[in-house]
Enzyme design. Structure first.
Site, short mmCIF file in Angstrom:
data_model
loop_
_atom_site.label_atom_id
_atom_site.label_comp_id
_atom_site.label_asym_id
_atom_site.label_seq_id
_atom_site.Cartn_x
_atom_site.Cartn_y
_atom_site.Cartn_z
N LEU A 1 0.82 -1.21 0.00
CA LEU A 1 0.00 0.00 0.00
C LEU A 1 0.85 1.26 0.00
O LEU A 1 1.95 1.29 0.57
CB LEU A 1 -0.92 0.00 1.23
N GLY B 1 -1.72 6.46 -2.35
CA GLY B 1 -2.86 6.37 -3.28
C GLY B 1 -3.92 5.43 -2.73
O GLY B 1 -5.12 5.71 -2.81
N HIS B 2 -3.48 4.30 -2.15
CA HIS B 2 -4.45 3.36 -1.57
C HIS B 2 -5.16 4.00 -0.36
O HIS B 2 -6.35 3.79 -0.15
CB HIS B 2 -3.76 2.08 -1.08
#
Ligand code: PAF
Length: 282
Positions: free
Chosen positions: A36, A39-40
């Site tokens: 991750l 953005g996640h």
């Protein structure tokens, strides 16, 4: 900080979601393959605006990788992922094994047409979307989430999954999330960590070329010529270009100019062993 629950089986996932639904709470799913990044986390934050509870799935899905692709070396960073999700106040992580998702005898796939068969990523990764759609279909029905958040960075994937959800009456709302970018414009991706320092310095060129191309199309420069010049720029800079195309933003069909409807520019190019994809609207 409260610990985020980690569930490994479909049975436990369903039990958690059923409890939330019984309490009248809406549930969002954020499907990921882990590794991750910011953005996640932006996807999780968006999910929290749409639902009281957020489940993040972490599963490196073997069926969406071709034999020559990076399934084995795909980064697996569960401890860091869990800390990031704890800080983001996700409610649960669904972290199934390959056996949980594909038990012995598993023999089904979702067959896709429409946006999955338009000659973009499907041309270079012929079995990829079938694997993505199959796992997403399973995640949707396993979780029984009310909505799921998908990043626009994987634009063709977003269109494929949205189409599938509607066509198969999966009863889930697909929420698109804008692409998160590094300060120099490079779209955030778990695969960016494969880039050498030299490749990393070159990578944002893709976004710059697309921005320039979008401006030319808005200014009504002849589309075919503008796209051709942008393609040459990318190749001359040292990328191996899979495609750079102007497509209809909804159907992903080829377009000849602004009169054909909203346009999306989509690119896939390789730097060394790393394949980068990106897209922007015109
Ligand atoms: O975009 C991804 O990370 C994957 O394709 C997804 C949607 C989690 C399915 O494995």
């Amino acid at each position: 900080m409260t610990q985020v629950a980690v569930v490994e089986t479909v049975r436990d996932l369903r039990r958690a979601v059923a409890g939330w639904h019984a309490a009248g709470e809406r549930v969002a799913l954020v499907p990921t393959m882990g590794a991750l990044h910011e953005g996640h986390i932006a996807l999780v934050k968006l999910a929290q605006q749409h639902a009281r509870r957020v489940v993040v799935s972490i599963f490196v899905n073997p069926t969406q990788f071709a034999p020559h692709e990076d399934f084995k070396k795909y980064p697996r960073t569960f401890d860091t992922d869990r800390s990031l999700l704890e800080a983001a106040q996700a409610d649960a992580i669904f972290f199934p094994s390959v056996e949980e998702m594909y038990p012995a005898g598993f023999a089904s796939r979702v067959l896709l047409l429409g946006p999955a068969a338009v000659g973009l990523d499907d041309r270079f990764r012929p079995t990829h979307f079938e694997g993505v759609a199959t796992i997403c279909c399973k995640l949707f029905t396993q979780s029984r989430a009310d909505c799921a958040v998908f990043g626009e960075k994987d634009y063709q994937q977003l269109k494929v999954v949205t189409r599938m959800g509607a066509d198969l009456d999966l009863g889930i709302e697909i929420i698109p999330a804008p692409t998160h970018r590094e300060p120099d414009g490079l779209a955030m991706s778990s695969r960016n960590r494969y880039l050498s320092p030299e490749e990393r310095a070159l990578a944002p060129l893709l976004h710059r070329v697309m921005q320039n191309l979008a401006m030319r199309i808005r200014n009504e420069d002849p589309l075919f010529q503008a796209v051709g010049q942008a393609q040459s720029e990318i190749i001359t800079a040292g990328f191996e270009l899979d495609y750079l195309e102007a497509r209809h933003a909804e159907t992903l069909a080829p377009v000849t100019g602004l009169a054909d409807g909203p346009i999306r520019l989509l690119v896939a190019a390789r730097l060394g062993g790393t394949r980068l994809i990106d897209n922007i609207s015109v």
